[in-house]
Structure formats: C-alpha cells, structure tokens
Scaffold this motif. Structure first.
Motif, mmCIF file in Angstrom:
data_model
loop_
_atom_site.group_PDB
_atom_site.id
_atom_site.type_symbol
_atom_site.label_atom_id
_atom_site.label_comp_id
_atom_site.label_asym_id
_atom_site.label_seq_id
_atom_site.Cartn_x
_atom_site.Cartn_y
_atom_site.Cartn_z
ATOM 1 N N ALA A 203 0.827 -1.210 0.000
ATOM 2 C CA ALA A 203 0.000 0.000 0.000
ATOM 3 C C ALA A 203 0.858 1.255 0.000
ATOM 4 N N ALA A 204 1.919 1.265 0.816
ATOM 5 C CA ALA A 204 2.792 2.434 0.873
ATOM 6 C C ALA A 204 3.561 2.603 -0.426
ATOM 7 N N ARG A 205 3.988 1.502 -1.037
ATOM 8 C CA ARG A 205 4.746 1.587 -2.279
ATOM 9 C C ARG A 205 3.880 2.070 -3.436
ATOM 10 N N LEU A 206 2.566 1.878 -3.316
ATOM 11 C CA LEU A 206 1.640 2.335 -4.354
ATOM 12 C C LEU A 206 1.065 3.710 -4.046
ATOM 13 N N ALA A 207 1.679 4.412 -3.096
ATOM 14 C CA ALA A 207 1.158 5.716 -2.682
ATOM 15 C C ALA A 207 0.974 6.697 -3.838
ATOM 16 N N PRO A 208 1.906 6.771 -4.826
ATOM 17 C CA PRO A 208 1.695 7.728 -5.924
ATOM 18 C C PRO A 208 0.403 7.489 -6.705
ATOM 19 N N VAL A 209 -0.044 6.251 -6.766
ATOM 20 C CA VAL A 209 -1.270 5.944 -7.500
ATOM 21 C C VAL A 209 -2.479 6.539 -6.802
ATOM 22 N N ARG A 210 -2.357 6.786 -5.507
ATOM 23 C CA ARG A 210 -3.463 7.362 -4.738
ATOM 24 C C ARG A 210 -3.260 8.840 -4.449
ATOM 25 N N ASN A 211 -2.139 9.385 -4.862
ATOM 26 C CA ASN A 211 -1.828 10.785 -4.581
ATOM 27 C C ASN A 211 -2.486 11.673 -5.639
ATOM 28 N N PRO A 212 -3.495 12.467 -5.271
ATOM 29 C CA PRO A 212 -4.207 13.262 -6.285
ATOM 30 C C PRO A 212 -3.320 14.302 -6.963
ATOM 31 N N ARG A 213 -2.277 14.771 -6.285
ATOM 32 C CA ARG A 213 -1.392 15.764 -6.907
ATOM 33 C C ARG A 213 -0.543 15.102 -7.991
ATOM 34 N N VAL A 214 -0.064 13.883 -7.717
ATOM 35 C CA VAL A 214 0.669 13.137 -8.747
ATOM 36 C C VAL A 214 -0.243 12.814 -9.925
ATOM 37 N N LEU A 215 -1.442 12.329 -9.627
ATOM 38 C CA LEU A 215 -2.360 11.937 -10.696
ATOM 39 C C LEU A 215 -2.788 13.138 -11.535
ATOM 40 N N GLY A 216 -2.912 14.309 -10.903
ATOM 41 C CA GLY A 216 -3.259 15.501 -11.669
ATOM 42 C C GLY A 216 -2.183 15.848 -12.681
ATOM 43 N N LEU A 217 -0.911 15.709 -12.269
ATOM 44 C CA LEU A 217 0.192 16.007 -13.179
ATOM 45 C C LEU A 217 0.323 14.926 -14.255
ATOM 46 N N VAL A 218 0.064 13.685 -13.897
ATOM 47 C CA VAL A 218 0.080 12.610 -14.904
ATOM 48 C C VAL A 218 -1.014 12.852 -15.935
ATOM 49 N N LEU A 389 -3.155 22.346 -12.370
ATOM 50 C CA LEU A 389 -3.190 23.479 -11.448
ATOM 51 C C LEU A 389 -4.200 23.348 -10.326
ATOM 52 N N VAL A 390 -5.175 22.457 -10.473
ATOM 53 C CA VAL A 390 -6.185 22.322 -9.430
ATOM 54 C C VAL A 390 -5.537 21.768 -8.166
ATOM 55 N N ARG A 391 -5.945 22.275 -7.031
ATOM 56 C CA ARG A 391 -5.407 21.808 -5.753
ATOM 57 C C ARG A 391 -6.459 20.949 -5.061
ATOM 58 N N PRO A 392 -6.155 19.685 -4.786
ATOM 59 C CA PRO A 392 -7.119 18.854 -4.074
ATOM 60 C C PRO A 392 -7.288 19.327 -2.636
ATOM 61 N N ALA A 393 -8.465 19.078 -2.085
ATOM 62 C CA ALA A 393 -8.699 19.444 -0.694
ATOM 63 C C ALA A 393 -7.770 18.640 0.203
ATOM 64 N N PRO A 394 -7.147 19.281 1.187
ATOM 65 C CA PRO A 394 -6.232 18.555 2.073
ATOM 66 C C PRO A 394 -6.945 17.494 2.894
ATOM 67 N N THR A 395 -6.263 16.366 3.092
ATOM 68 C CA THR A 395 -6.778 15.294 3.933
ATOM 69 C C THR A 395 -5.870 15.162 5.137
ATOM 70 N N ALA A 396 -6.178 14.199 5.994
ATOM 71 C CA ALA A 396 -5.342 13.976 7.170
ATOM 72 C C ALA A 396 -3.917 13.614 6.783
ATOM 73 N N ASP A 397 -3.767 12.937 5.618
ATOM 74 C CA ASP A 397 -2.447 12.495 5.188
ATOM 75 C C ASP A 397 -1.654 13.596 4.501
#
Length: 416
Positions: A203-218, A389-397
């Motif tokens: 799960a930790a190694r797949l963190a970029p797949v769940r990171n909305p900032r990474v996915l936005g740039l992809v 450029l869109v900024r996702p709403a911050p989460t606990a993480d």
C-alpha cells in the motif's frame, strides 16, 4: 564510488555521468523511432508486409508505456544505479539479437523485450538525474536527460536511417546495442548510487497511484501528449494538405521544431529551478495551450504558407518541448518517498497520450480535415492545464503539505 570522483569528472559544467544518461536516452529514442525510416527494408528482409512489420513499432511502444509503472513498482527497493546498468545490458542484448534475427516473430518478441528494458531505463535515468543533482539544479539535470529523446528525433533517427540505407537495417540496431553497452559500462563506474525505497508494504509503495497531486500532473502529461503530440504527428499532413506546402517545406519545419526543441528542453529545466514547479508549469502548460490555439486560429483564418506560420510553429515548439522536465520536476516534488513509480506514471501518461493523439488525429483528418487537429488539441491542452493546477482538498495524510506554493525541486545531493 566516491562523491569526489563524480564531482570532478565534468564537461561543460555537467558531470560525465549525467552526459552518459543523456546518451542512453538518445539510444532509447533512436531505437523507438528509427524503425519507421527503415521499415520497408525490415519487412522485405523478414518476409512480411510493411503493415505487419509495423507491429515492431507497436510492440515496442506498448511495452514501453505499460512496462514503465509495473517495472518501477517491481524494482522500487533496488539501487537505481544497478537497475539502470542491468536494464541497459538487457536493452543492448535485445537490440543485438534483433540485428541477427531472421524470424519475424522472434524479432517482435525481442522488440517487446527492448521496450520493457527501455521502460526501466527511462524513469531510472530521471530519478538518478533529479536526486543526484546539486541543490537547486534538479530541473536542469532532468532537462539534460529529457533532451536525449528530443535530440534523437532529428539526429539519432535520421542517422540511424542513413546507416540502414548505406549498410543495412541490421547495422542500425547493432550500433544501438553497442551504445547501450558503452553507456551501461560508464554508468556502472560513474553514476551516483541512489538507494531504493524503504522496506514498506504494498500500500505504501503504491502511494503515488493514490496521490491526487501526482495523478493531476500525470493527467496533464497525458492530455499534453494527446493534444500537442497529435499536432506534431500530423504536422506534415497539415502543411501539405491544408497549406499546399512541399516535402522540402515540411523537412524545414521539422528541423525548426527539433532545433528549437533542444533549447526548449533546457529552458524548461532552468525555469523549474528558478521558479517553483507550480508557476513553472503554469507558464509552460499555459503557453503550450495558447500557442497551439494561435496555430488553430491561423489555419482557420485561411492564411497561407509563409514565414508567419514558421514563427507560430517555433513558438509552439518552445512550450511543447519544455513541458516534460517541468512536469517531471513537479511530479518529483509531490511524490513523497516513491519518485520512481511516480515518474514512470508521467512517462506512461506522455506515451499513452501520444498513442491516443495519433489515433484521434487520423480520425480528424479523414472526417474533418487537417485544420481540426490543432483546434481539438487546444481543447485537450486546456483541460490539461486545469488538471495540473487544481489543488485537491487537504486530507489527514496531506494536511502538512497541502499547499503547492512551497514546492521545490527534489535533490538529495548524492552526486556532490
């Protein structure tokens, strides 16, 4: 390898190991695109039709795009220098085998293997360049690596096709294999060691797949590939069918794109270092969209072929080729502890978008004419700007780094 050694071996202010990565990427780009120029000879020699031989291009491209994130995940815990060296060895062996193969199916399999090896080499080069750069120079170092693919389009590919015409198409692949061996040897000696990721769960190694900032740039990379590279793929068609240009005019235009592109790659890297990644990509993505929109308006106006068109194309080239180092620097800055997987997703996004753009461009040409390509491409790019450029709403993480205004190029100073 001592850090002293890597810091003193330099050319034009860049360490030799970085120039080795540039040459490696040049070989990758040549290997991917050169076959289009020697395809008739390959088809004739292997006893297949040109259409069937085209699968050698498709196989490499699909393996490259699909293999990048998968191999990044599988090799995440390994030292990046080791991954680079052995991937280059596999790449070289596959190309050497292509040079002596007489069977089409075997050649196709070898092209897939070469594509998978390239899929491992490309993001690894970028991670080593970005994390091995001195503080504040990761964008410039990424630009050097990215420039290898750009230079391949108008130097490596034509030279490879020329070599195939003078000697044999097999000589072209033999040369690519030899360059792969050379770069592997030099990288094993000179490149800095970048350790693999920590031992963590899947799960930790797949963190970029769940990171909305990474996915936005992809997503921005994908849409830029679909829009901008669609125009590049059909530039010749637009010039000849829409504007009545000659084949020589198209050649000059492609030369302009290539020459401007090399400068633009370094412009993108320098811009990313001077500014933070967010404003840098605003400038580049926004400029890319506006420049392609201007070309669409120019074609829609009915204006003819001339110097003005070349100026528009040159301006478009600046932003189109500056894009990759800017976006990849941004991806590194938000990738947390998994830069390899994150940057491989960016590469897959670019190549996947290019494939979609090629297919969509063919449909547009057949049904709406060449002028529709830059118009539709501009729409894709506008959506890409929004995604980047869109900024996702911050989460606990992500609360502690919710703002992107503080993004800065990532560097671990492993090379200095």
């Amino acid at each position: 390898m001592s850090s002293h050694r890597t810091s003193t071996l330099s050319v034009a202010g860049y360490p030799v190991w970085l120039l080795c990565l540039f040459v490696g990427m040049l070989a990758l780009g040549t290997d991917e695109f050169v076959i289009s120029g020697i395809l008739p000879d390959v088809a004739r020699d292997l006893g297949v039709t040109p259409g069937t031989a085209g699968l050698l291009v498709t196989g490499f491209a699909i393996a490259f795009a699909a293999g990048a994130p998968i191999l990044a995940f599988l090799t995440d815990r390994l030292d990046k220098k080791a991954v680079l060296t052995w991937s280059l060895v596999i790449f070289a062996v596959a190309n050497a085998a292509v040079a002596i193969s007489d069977d089409f199916v075997l050649t196709l399999i070898l092209r897939v293997v070469a594509g998978l090896a390239a899929a491992a080499v490309s993001p690894t080069c970028m991670v080593i360049a970005g994390m091995g750069a001195p503080e504040g120079k990761s964008g410039r170092y990424l630009a050097v690596v990215t420039a290898g693919l750009t230079v391949a389009l108008f130097t490596g590919v034509p030279f490879g096709a020329f070599l195939g015409d003078v000697l044999s198409w097999r000589a072209t692949f033999a040369l690519i294999a030899a360059i792969g061996v050379l770069v592997a040897a030099l990288s094993a000696v000179l490149a800095p060691s970048v350790p693999g990721g920590p031992v963590t769960g899947i799960a930790a190694r797949l963190a970029p797949v769940r990171n909305p900032r990474v996915l936005g740039l992809v997503a921005a990379m994908f849409l830029s590939g679909a829009g901008g590279l669609m125009f590049y793929s059909y530039l010749g068609t637009i010039f000849t069918e829409q504007l009545g240009a000659t084949a020589g005019d198209v050649t000059v235009a492609l030369l302009v794109v290539g020459l401007v592109g090399v400068v633009a790659v370094f412009f993108g890297g320098a811009l990313s270092d001077r500014l933070s990644p967010r404003p840098a990509r605003l400038i580049v993505l926004g400029g890319h969209c506006l420049a392609l929109g201007a070309l669409a308006a120019y074609l829609a106006s009915g204006a003819g072929f001339g110097l003005t068109l070349f100026l528009f194309v040159a301006v478009w080239s600046v932003f189109a080729w500056a894009l990759s180092p800017v976006i990849q620097a941004g991806i590194m800055s938000v990738a947390d502890d998994q830069p390899m997987l994150a940057m491989s997703l960016g590469i897959s996004g670019l190549y996947g978008g290019s494939a979609l753009g090629a297919a969509l461009g063919g449909y547009l040409v057949d049904n709406y004419g060449p002028a529709a390509i830059p118009l539709v491409g501009t729409v894709w790019l506008a959506i890409g700007v929004a995604c980047a450029l869109v900024r996702p709403a911050p989460t606990a993480d992500t609360a502690e780094d919710a703002t992107e205004d503080t993004e800065a190029p990532v560097s671990t100073n492993t090379a200095s």
